[in-house]
Each structure stands twice: as C-alpha cells, then as structure tokens.
Motif scaffolding. Structure first.
Motif, PDB file in Angstrom:
ATOM      1  N   SER A  92       0.833  -1.206   0.000  1.00  0.00           N
ATOM      2  CA  SER A  92       0.000   0.000   0.000  1.00  0.00           C
ATOM      3  C   SER A  92       0.865   1.252   0.000  1.00  0.00           C
ATOM      4  CB  SER A  92      -0.922   0.030   1.227  1.00  0.00           C
ATOM      5  OG  SER A  92      -1.790  -1.069   1.235  1.00  0.00           O
ATOM      6  N   VAL A  93       0.343   2.299  -0.648  1.00  0.00           N
ATOM      7  CA  VAL A  93       1.008   3.599  -0.624  1.00  0.00           C
ATOM      8  C   VAL A  93       0.600   4.339   0.645  1.00  0.00           C
ATOM      9  CG1 VAL A  93       1.284   5.813  -1.778  1.00  0.00           C
ATOM     10  CG2 VAL A  93       0.965   3.752  -3.130  1.00  0.00           C
ATOM     11  N   ARG A  94       1.569   4.946   1.283  1.00  0.00           N
ATOM     12  CA  ARG A  94       1.298   5.816   2.427  1.00  0.00           C
ATOM     13  C   ARG A  94       1.852   7.194   2.098  1.00  0.00           C
ATOM     14  NH1 ARG A  94       0.765   2.494   7.505  1.00  0.00           N
ATOM     15  NH2 ARG A  94       0.527   0.355   6.758  1.00  0.00           N
ATOM     16  N   LEU A  95       1.092   8.194   2.433  1.00  0.00           N
ATOM     17  CA  LEU A  95       1.466   9.546   2.054  1.00  0.00           C
ATOM     18  C   LEU A  95       1.806  10.359   3.301  1.00  0.00           C
ATOM     19  CD1 LEU A  95       1.585  10.761  -0.770  1.00  0.00           C
ATOM     20  CD2 LEU A  95      -0.602  11.862  -0.332  1.00  0.00           C
ATOM     21  N   VAL A  96       3.075  10.752   3.421  1.00  0.00           N
ATOM     22  CA  VAL A  96       3.479  11.663   4.490  1.00  0.00           C
ATOM     23  C   VAL A  96       3.087  13.069   4.054  1.00  0.00           C
ATOM     24  CG1 VAL A  96       5.345  12.450   5.967  1.00  0.00           C
ATOM     25  CG2 VAL A  96       5.431  10.143   5.002  1.00  0.00           C
ATOM     26  N   GLN A  97       2.280  13.739   4.860  1.00  0.00           N
ATOM     27  CA  GLN A  97       1.803  15.079   4.512  1.00  0.00           C
ATOM     28  C   GLN A  97       2.153  16.076   5.602  1.00  0.00           C
ATOM     29  OE1 GLN A  97      -2.347  15.472   3.370  1.00  0.00           O
ATOM     30  NE2 GLN A  97      -2.476  13.267   2.906  1.00  0.00           N
ATOM     31  N   VAL A  98       2.434  17.293   5.190  1.00  0.00           N
ATOM     32  CA  VAL A  98       2.561  18.403   6.126  1.00  0.00           C
ATOM     33  C   VAL A  98       1.584  19.487   5.671  1.00  0.00           C
ATOM     34  CG1 VAL A  98       4.049  20.236   7.016  1.00  0.00           C
ATOM     35  CG2 VAL A  98       4.970  17.940   6.696  1.00  0.00           C
ATOM     36  N   ARG A  99       0.781  19.984   6.595  1.00  0.00           N
ATOM     37  CA  ARG A  99      -0.193  21.021   6.274  1.00  0.00           C
ATOM     38  C   ARG A  99       0.005  22.239   7.169  1.00  0.00           C
ATOM     39  NH1 ARG A  99      -4.274  19.873   2.841  1.00  0.00           N
ATOM     40  NH2 ARG A  99      -4.383  17.698   2.107  1.00  0.00           N
ATOM     41  N   ARG A 100      -0.196  23.400   6.571  1.00  0.00           N
ATOM     42  CA  ARG A 100      -0.187  24.670   7.291  1.00  0.00           C
ATOM     43  C   ARG A 100      -1.545  25.323   7.120  1.00  0.00           C
ATOM     44  NH1 ARG A 100       5.313  25.673   5.267  1.00  0.00           N
ATOM     45  NH2 ARG A 100       6.768  25.596   7.019  1.00  0.00           N
ATOM     46  N   GLU A 101      -2.251  25.470   8.220  1.00  0.00           N
ATOM     47  CA  GLU A 101      -3.592  26.075   8.193  1.00  0.00           C
ATOM     48  C   GLU A 101      -4.462  25.421   7.125  1.00  0.00           C
ATOM     49  OE1 GLU A 101      -2.934  30.221   7.631  1.00  0.00           O
ATOM     50  OE2 GLU A 101      -2.061  30.519   9.621  1.00  0.00           O
ATOM     51  N   GLY A 102      -4.346  24.096   7.026  1.00  0.00           N
ATOM     52  CA  GLY A 102      -5.169  23.345   6.090  1.00  0.00           C
ATOM     53  C   GLY A 102      -4.582  23.210   4.699  1.00  0.00           C
ATOM     54  N   ARG A 103      -3.584  24.029   4.355  1.00  0.00           N
ATOM     55  CA  ARG A 103      -2.980  23.989   3.014  1.00  0.00           C
ATOM     56  C   ARG A 103      -1.880  22.943   2.967  1.00  0.00           C
ATOM     57  NH1 ARG A 103      -0.392  28.222   3.341  1.00  0.00           N
ATOM     58  NH2 ARG A 103       1.757  27.477   3.185  1.00  0.00           N
TER      59      ARG A 103
END
Length: 389
Positions: A52-63
């Motif tokens: 499976s693909v896992r996506l590391v995400q970083v968000r700033r104020e929802g963006r």
C-alpha cells in the motif's frame, strides 16, 4: 504546522482527485520537476507497486505544504523509486517542511528507512537530520547523471565540443541525406501520442536491447509504466515524443518530459540497421539545439554517465540514496543484519580466493591477518569507532 502519515489500502491515496490537485498545485508553487508530481507516481505505482502507498503530509492552516509518498512493510519505509526514476525525494515549500516530512518518515520506520534518488542537497539534509535524531546513516551514490547547462547560444555551446566529434556528426548527416529527407518530428498532442509511441517502441525493441531483455517491451511492467507516463504527460502538456525520420521512415526516437525548465530524456531507441550512420548522435544534437531555442535551463540525459553521453558535456548530477536505522532495538538489529550479510559476502570472496591455494600459503595469509589485526584498531561499518558487538 501538522505532519501526518496517511495510510490507505492499495492505491486509493493516489486516486483522491482533490488531494492530487493540491499536490500538483504544491509542485507548481515550488517549481518541482515532473518526477515529484502525482501523475508520475501513479504511473510508477501501477507498474511496480506492491502492498500500500502511504502519504506523508505536512499542512499549514489546512494547506498542503509538503508531501512524500512511501511504502511501509514489516517495519521498513521506502520511497517510490527505482532505476526508471530520476530526482525524487520530499516535496516541500521550505526547509522546515522538508524536515517535518523526514521526521515523520523516520518515526514510521521500525527497522529502517530508504530514501532513494535524492539530489545532493536533499541527501545531505536527510542524512544530517537523521543523525541528529540518533539514527545510524548510510549514504551511497546511485549514479552520476549527465546534463547540459543551456547557457548562452547553441552555436557557442557547440563550438566548445570536440571539433572532430561535431565534424563526424555533420558528415554522417550529409551521408544520410543522400538517401532521403532527414527530419526531426516532435509529437506533443495527446491524439498524436499513440502512433508515435508504437513506432518508438518498435525501434527501441530492435537490436541489442531486445537480445538483452532491456527494452521497454521486454517486460510487461516496464511497458505498462512508460505507456502510463506517456498518457499522463501528454495530458499534462509535459510530453515530447521525437522521431528522426529518413524518407518518412523512423530511424531513431526519444521519449522525453519537458516542463519549461528542463528536457528529460527518458528513453531513446535506434534502428540497428542505421547504427553506423550515427542517428542517435544526430537526434541528440537536434534535441539539444531545440532545447536552446525553447529557452530551457538544462538538457538532462538521465541514466549513468556513459562515454557517449559525456561527449556532450562535462557536467553530472549526483543521485544518492540515504538508508537510515532508527535508534531502536529493531533498527539496531536491522543494521547488524545488514553488516552480517556484508561480512558473509566478504568472507565468501576470501574463501574463494583461498580455495585453490596450497595449505602453507593459506596458513601464511591467516598468520599475516592475525598479526595485522593485533596492530589495527577496530572500525565499524558506519565509520571510525568500535566494531558492532
């Protein structure tokens, strides 16, 4: 700023249209190359992906401010890349976001993490951050990839090449033109892709590539990958599929991505019946000239620094892999297991060298090794210091 690892079954994380639109928007904002865009990763995963693909995400104020696609299996985190990839790595709008992505990937790795196809700056950043977090780090070179900086004019660039090399290209061009009209035809429109791609695949599958099983058509997964890439890139306006034709017959071709900054040559094929006439050199010459006229910054040959590619340039990009082992019991065990495999291979090599030697000679080698071992301090595989216990 929040960092998260989003896990989804199969490829569903790469099928979220809203997320992929955000991802593309982030790539536009930071001026990322095509190899960090979701369309590239979707094509890659459809051909080579497992688990499976896992996506590391970083968000700033929802963006969405940063993203790094990985897989995680049996405690090992790996990025989505192989020998068909170019420069990948964390996609981030600033250094702090990049650090957050790497931090999250490290925390998800119970045994090890492999971040591959990194540029030197990314590799340096990842290695330093991992070391600060107490990880043991191994940094290795995957390849040196040649590129041409497109500074000044094409005529000025060509004047800096070997006059003998340039003269040979001119003479071969004249010789081919005696047999018919020699043209460079570049296909970019989606409705032109399929027939041009079929012709390129036919040419690329001739000669030594077919014999060695290294052509696109030789493996179903590779064929599926490049067809997916071509379809995505044509729709995204990134595709250039070039054919060098002689009297209307294609004798060489190249599949490339062009993003307004660089020309990336993915695959080239040459009809072996015309190899002596050097159509590959003529095609490369004309494509570099075209890239100058397009106002691009670089012409990327991709792949390793072969002798033929280095005729065009003296510049290469270092593409690296960083393997890190977290400061956990599992991380230490994984690192020592790797050291054991390396030691086993070395021992096998030594045994092979000694196998045919007389007993007295073997005794002398062992004796010398014992004496030198008494004088030499132990060194760990990751650098100076005590050998691992």
């Amino acid at each position: 700023m929040t960092a998260a690892l989003v896990a989804s079954p199969g490829t569903s994380v790469l099928a979220d249209d809203a997320l992929l639109a955000e991802w593309d928007d982030l790539a536009d904002r930071v001026g990322a190359g095509p190899f960090q865009r979701p369309g590239w990763y979707r094509a890659w995963w459809s051909a080579f992906g497992t688990s499976s693909v896992r996506l590391v995400q970083v968000r700033r104020e929802g963006r969405l401010a940063g993203v790094l696609p990985v897989t995680r299996r049996w405690g090992r985190v790996t990025t989505l890349d192989n020998w068909h990839s170019f420069l990948c790595g964390p996609l981030a709008e600033d250094a702090a976001t990049r650090s957050s992505l790497v931090d999250r990937a490290i925390s998800a790795a119970g045994l090890s993490a492999d971040l591959g196809h990194l540029g030197s700056d990314d590799a340096e950043h990842v290695a330093a951050l991992a070391a600060d977090r107490g990880c043991r780090v191994r940094r290795s070179m995957i390849q040196r990839s040649p590129y041409v900086p497109l500074d000044g004019t094409f005529d000025a660039y060509r004047s800096g090449l070997s006059s003998k090399f340039v003269g040979r290209i001119r003479s071969r061009r004249r010789k081919l033109e005696q047999s018919g009209e020699l043209r460079l035809v570049v296909h970019t429109a989606p409705d032109e892709v399929e027939p041009a791609l079929r012709e390129l695949l036919r040419i690329e599958n001739l000669g030594w590539k077919a014999e060695q099983g290294s052509s696109i058509l030789a493996q179903a997964s590779t064929h599926r990958f490049y067809r997916s890439v071509a379809g995505w890139a044509a729709t995204a306006g990134l595709l250039e599929l070039s054919l060098l034709t002689l009297g209307g017959r294609a004798i060489a071709g190249e599949l490339a991505l062009v993003d307004g900054q660089s020309h990336y040559g993915l695959k080239m094929g040459i009809d072996p019946g015309f190899r002596a006439a050097g159509p590959g050199f003529i095609l490369a010459h004309d494509l570099i000239e075209r890239s100058f006229s397009q106002g691009l910054a670089t012409f990327e040959f991709m792949g390793s620094a072969s002798e033929d590619k280095m005729r065009w340039t003296g510049e290469t990009r270092c593409i690296e892999q960083v393997r890190l082992f977290p400061p956990t019991v599992g991380g230490r065990a994984a690192r020592l297991a790797g050291l054991g495999e390396t030691a086993g291979r070395r021992a096998g090599t030594v045994a092979g060298r000694l196998a045919d030697r007389p007993v007295r000679a073997i005794g002398a080698v062992v004796s010398r090794g014992s004496r030198s071992g008494d004088r030499t301090p132990q060194t760990g595989a990751d650098g100076p210091g005590p050998a691992p216990s």
